[in-house]
Scaffold this active site. Structure first.
Site, PDB file in Angstrom:
ATOM      1  N   ASP A 174      26.711  40.263  44.131  1.00  0.00           N
ATOM      2  CA  ASP A 174      25.679  41.106  43.120  1.00  0.00           C
ATOM      3  C   ASP A 174      25.834  40.673  41.698  1.00  0.00           C
ATOM      4  O   ASP A 174      25.190  41.070  40.852  1.00  0.00           O
ATOM      5  CB  ASP A 174      26.021  42.271  43.404  1.00  0.00           C
ATOM      6  CG  ASP A 174      27.259  42.898  42.998  1.00  0.00           C
ATOM      7  OD1 ASP A 174      28.104  42.063  42.569  1.00  0.00           O
ATOM      8  OD2 ASP A 174      27.530  44.326  42.829  1.00  0.00           O
ATOM      9  N   SER A 175      26.636  39.429  41.445  1.00  0.00           N
ATOM     10  CA  SER A 175      26.494  38.990  40.135  1.00  0.00           C
ATOM     11  C   SER A 175      25.238  38.394  39.893  1.00  0.00           C
ATOM     12  O   SER A 175      24.905  37.814  38.964  1.00  0.00           O
ATOM     13  CB  SER A 175      27.681  37.867  40.294  1.00  0.00           C
ATOM     14  OG  SER A 175      27.533  36.959  41.409  1.00  0.00           O
ATOM     15  N   ASP A 189      27.500  41.005  49.318  1.00  0.00           N
ATOM     16  CA  ASP A 189      27.778  42.218  48.477  1.00  0.00           C
ATOM     17  C   ASP A 189      26.979  43.636  48.813  1.00  0.00           C
ATOM     18  O   ASP A 189      25.762  43.302  48.630  1.00  0.00           O
ATOM     19  CB  ASP A 189      27.671  41.613  47.096  1.00  0.00           C
ATOM     20  CG  ASP A 189      29.072  41.552  46.286  1.00  0.00           C
ATOM     21  OD1 ASP A 189      30.083  42.300  46.851  1.00  0.00           O
ATOM     22  OD2 ASP A 189      29.116  41.241  45.281  1.00  0.00           O
ATOM     23  N   LYS A 209      30.777  43.097  51.765  1.00  0.00           N
ATOM     24  CA  LYS A 209      31.791  43.261  50.683  1.00  0.00           C
ATOM     25  C   LYS A 209      31.648  44.387  50.014  1.00  0.00           C
ATOM     26  O   LYS A 209      30.518  44.608  49.931  1.00  0.00           O
ATOM     27  CB  LYS A 209      31.885  41.954  49.935  1.00  0.00           C
ATOM     28  CG  LYS A 209      33.056  42.320  48.605  1.00  0.00           C
ATOM     29  CD  LYS A 209      33.521  40.967  48.138  1.00  0.00           C
ATOM     30  CE  LYS A 209      32.664  40.513  46.910  1.00  0.00           C
ATOM     31  NZ  LYS A 209      32.366  41.436  45.675  1.00  0.00           N
ATOM     32  N   GLU A 231      33.355  47.126  47.090  1.00  0.00           N
ATOM     33  CA  GLU A 231      34.203  47.236  45.964  1.00  0.00           C
ATOM     34  C   GLU A 231      35.037  48.465  45.985  1.00  0.00           C
ATOM     35  O   GLU A 231      34.448  49.498  46.469  1.00  0.00           O
ATOM     36  CB  GLU A 231      33.472  47.234  44.605  1.00  0.00           C
ATOM     37  CG  GLU A 231      33.022  45.763  44.285  1.00  0.00           C
ATOM     38  CD  GLU A 231      32.310  45.815  42.900  1.00  0.00           C
ATOM     39  OE1 GLU A 231      32.718  46.586  42.013  1.00  0.00           O
ATOM     40  OE2 GLU A 231      31.562  44.710  42.568  1.00  0.00           O
ATOM     41  N   GLU A 243      40.165  40.347  41.871  1.00  0.00           N
ATOM     42  CA  GLU A 243      39.719  40.037  40.530  1.00  0.00           C
ATOM     43  C   GLU A 243      40.282  40.067  39.351  1.00  0.00           C
ATOM     44  O   GLU A 243      40.770  41.389  39.168  1.00  0.00           O
ATOM     45  CB  GLU A 243      38.077  40.513  40.621  1.00  0.00           C
ATOM     46  CG  GLU A 243      37.259  39.775  39.436  1.00  0.00           C
ATOM     47  CD  GLU A 243      35.816  39.976  39.423  1.00  0.00           C
ATOM     48  OE1 GLU A 243      35.312  40.566  40.520  1.00  0.00           O
ATOM     49  OE2 GLU A 243      35.321  39.865  38.366  1.00  0.00           O
TER      50      GLU A 243
HETATM   51  O1  KIV Z   1      29.355  39.432  42.794  1.00  0.00           O
HETATM   52  C1  KIV Z   1      30.083  38.265  42.893  1.00  0.00           C
HETATM   53  O2  KIV Z   1      29.810  36.997  42.530  1.00  0.00           O
HETATM   54  C2  KIV Z   1      31.323  38.591  43.085  1.00  0.00           C
HETATM   55  C3  KIV Z   1      32.460  37.538  43.227  1.00  0.00           C
HETATM   56  C4  KIV Z   1      32.563  36.920  41.777  1.00  0.00           C
HETATM   57  C5  KIV Z   1      33.922  37.749  43.661  1.00  0.00           C
HETATM   58  O3  KIV Z   1      31.896  39.714  43.365  1.00  0.00           O
END
Ligand code: KIV
Length: 266
Positions: free
Chosen positions: A45-46, A84, A114, A116, A183
């Protein structure tokens, strides 16, 4: 089943071979990752910050994650793809979270989701694993909690915080998460967590003692210029190369050099 699986990733961990993960969001970069044998692609989600230009990952929607994950899967058919779960897609209730995670797996062809968080998501992780959805945890600095954590920073330097990271890791392992992203935590803490762990540890800003490492594609090829956290290593000055190409295109159009006979139809 072709390609990389949870089993083959565990085998790598057992054999002490490092696992390589890239976070990326589109067909072309996913294809490049698969061509060089990257083990796992995270549709992170970056993308909210890197692709959309937002200040945080918080505005990203489930629909956007699904859109990007489908593109990634088209480019990387045999790579292990993790998606994510965005902010507020799994926090309201277990039922809603399961439905959303199920949608991601069904609609994108991804291998895992994934999530969090630590102890607070352990029950959800347990339920997902029991219905056959592989889960990757994410602890230490968790970007969806950026406001609560008071900005981007290393987590786990203070004894109390380190203890919390350890209990979160244990809770995720016990709930059945097969992999955990660590992280921005001190490398000594990473070492402690990885040694004797059942779950595969993947680090970002967590030092060398993980089972594997992840970086964001646009960071590692040098396309992100405005911020460069200490843990990012640039393997290419991509932005400079792209600007050079754009400058050459601009000047060739302006001077009439492009298109030439070669790029024109008779
Ligand atoms: O959103 C993302 O790209 C991430 C990674 C940097 C671990 O969570």
């Amino acid at each position: 089943m072709d390609g990389i699986t949870v089993r083959s990733l565990f085998k790598k961990k057992r054999e002490g071979k490092k696992i390589v993960m890239v976070s990326t969001y589109d067909y072309i970069s996913a294809k490049l990752c698969e061509q060089v044998g990257i083990d796992c692609i995270l549709v992170g989600d970056s993308l909210g910050m890197v692709f959309q230009g937002q200040d945080t990952t918080l505005p990203v929607s489930l629909e956007e994650m699904i859109y990007h994950a489908k593109a990634v899967r088209r480019g990387a058919k045999n790579t292990f793809v993790i998606v994510d779960m965005p902010f507020m897609s799994y926090q309201v209730s277990i039922e809603e979270a399961i439905r959303n995670c199920g949608r991601v797996i069904k609609e994108t062809g991804a291998n895992a989701v994934k999530i969090e968080g630590g102890e607070e998501v352990a029950e959800l992780v347990y339920r997902l694993v029991n219905i056959g959805i592989p889960v990757v945890g994410h602890i230490g600095f968790t970007p969806q909690s950026v406001h609560a954590l008071g900005g981007y920073r290393v987590v786990g330097r203070a004894v109390e915080e380190a203890e919390r990271v350890k209990s979160d890791f244990k809770a995720l392992e016990e709930a059945g998460a097969f992999m955990v992203v660590l992280e921005s935590i001190p490398k000594g803490l990473t070492k402690e967590l990885t040694e004797g762990s059942r779950a595969i540890t993947i680090g970002i800003g967590a030092g060398p003692y993980c089972d594997g490492q992840v970086l964001v594609f646009h960071d590692l090829v040098g396309l992100v210029e405005d911020i460069k956290p200490r843990f990012v290593k640039r393997y290419l000055e991509g932005a400079e190369l792209f600007r050079n190409a754009l400058n050459r295109f601009k000047s060739e159009v302006e001077s009439g050099l492009f298109p030439s006979e070669e790029e024109s139809y008779g």
